[in-house]
Design an enzyme around this catalytic site. Structure first.
Site, PDB file in Angstrom:
ATOM      1  CB  THR A 104      -0.897  -0.082   1.231  1.00 55.14           C
ATOM      2  OG1 THR A 104      -1.535  -1.271   1.352  1.00 55.14           O
ATOM      3  CG2 THR A 104      -1.926   1.092   1.105  1.00 55.14           C
ATOM      4  CD  GLU A 125       6.103  -0.479   8.700  1.00 58.15           C
ATOM      5  OE1 GLU A 125       5.958  -0.863   7.487  1.00 58.15           O
ATOM      6  OE2 GLU A 125       5.608  -1.339   9.542  1.00 58.15           O
TER       7      GLU A 125
HETATM    8  O1  DER Z   1       4.723  -4.435   7.423  1.00 53.67           O
HETATM    9  C1  DER Z   1       4.025  -3.582   7.654  1.00 53.67           C
HETATM   10  O2  DER Z   1       3.952  -3.104   8.734  1.00 53.67           O
HETATM   11  C2  DER Z   1       3.388  -3.139   6.542  1.00 53.67           C
HETATM   12  O3  DER Z   1       3.165  -1.534   6.496  1.00 53.67           O
HETATM   13  C3  DER Z   1       1.961  -3.680   6.345  1.00 53.67           C
HETATM   14  O4  DER Z   1       1.507  -3.282   7.627  1.00 53.67           O
HETATM   15  C4  DER Z   1       1.060  -3.355   5.241  1.00 53.67           C
HETATM   16  O5  DER Z   1       1.473  -3.764   4.496  1.00 53.67           O
HETATM   17  P1  DER Z   1       0.489  -3.999   2.874  1.00 53.67           P
HETATM   18  O6  DER Z   1       0.445  -2.592   2.416  1.00 53.67           O
HETATM   19  O7  DER Z   1       1.538  -4.727   1.908  1.00 53.67           O
HETATM   20  O8  DER Z   1      -0.722  -4.680   3.129  1.00 53.67           O
END
Ligand code: DER
Length: 210
Positions: free
Chosen positions: A10, A84
């Protein structure tokens, strides 16, 4: 403006949007949350910076694996949860972008990623097991994340344990309990951190504010 740039499929859409804005004449500085995002953001034309103590990150944008009605999150499916969380915590505003399938009544259907130090990792997994049982969970599964036949390592060189605990009714309590365990580096619960979540559902979006 200085951005915190998230990781995952995303967040990649967000980086693509940045590339479009940069092509149209805007400029951004960015702190990437993973090596993968570093490369994508660089290719998009973002000026990558190494933050110092005076760096102000105006806005972080990232995806999530689950979002509850209070905007608590499970993150870490992509293995970048530590970076993050550091970046989201340092940002003036944290916006989550997610498709509507990530919206849940209670966190926990997605196994909770817990990042741990590789040294004596099995002892840390045992301690996690004991802690979650003390907190009333009956763990269904607790697995070291394996990719391509070998233990997955985060960009920081740590291991990840994916913990299927069932519904997490009090995420902040669980987060605090996990972070007390020596060997646990971070967990994928992001409690009270998101300011706004933007859900996508086909061509529609809906916005939820903290
Ligand atoms: O790994 C992570 O924290 C990603 O941000 C996850 O939370 C979302 O991943 P996606 O957008 O591939 O579903």
């Amino acid at each position: 403006m200085t951005l915190g740039i998230g990781t995952g499929s995303t967040a990649r859409f967000f980086i693509d949007e940045l590339a479009g804005k940069i092509a149209a004449g805007m400029s951004f500085r960015g702190v990437p949350t993973s090596n993968e995002t570093n490369d994508l953001a660089l290719a998009a034309g973002v000026e990558i910076i190494e933050p110092d103590a005076s760096t102000i990150i105006n806005l972080a944008v990232d995806g999530a694996d689950e979002v509850d009605p209070n905007l608590n999150l499970i993150k870490g499916g992509g293995g970048a949860l530590l970076r993050e969380k550091i970046v989201a915590n340092a940002s003036q505003k944290f916006i989550v972008i997610a498709d509507s399938s990530k919206r849940v009544a209670a966190l926990g259907a997605f196994p909770l990623p817990v990042e741990i130090e590789p040294f004596a990792w099995a002892l840390t997994v045992r301690a996690i097991h004991e802690t979650v049982e003390t907190l009333g969970f009956r763990p269904q599964k607790m697995e070291l994340r394996i990719r391509n036949g070998v233990p997955f390592k985060s960009d920081g060189g740590n291991l990840i344990v994916d913990c299927a605990l069932g519904a997490i009714e009090a995420p902040a309590r669980l987060e605090a309990g996990l972070l007390e365990i020596p060997g646990v580096v971070e967990c994928g619960l992001f409690c009270g951190m998101a300011d706004i979540v933007i859900f996508g559902d086909g061509d529609e979006t809906s916005i939820q504010q903290a």
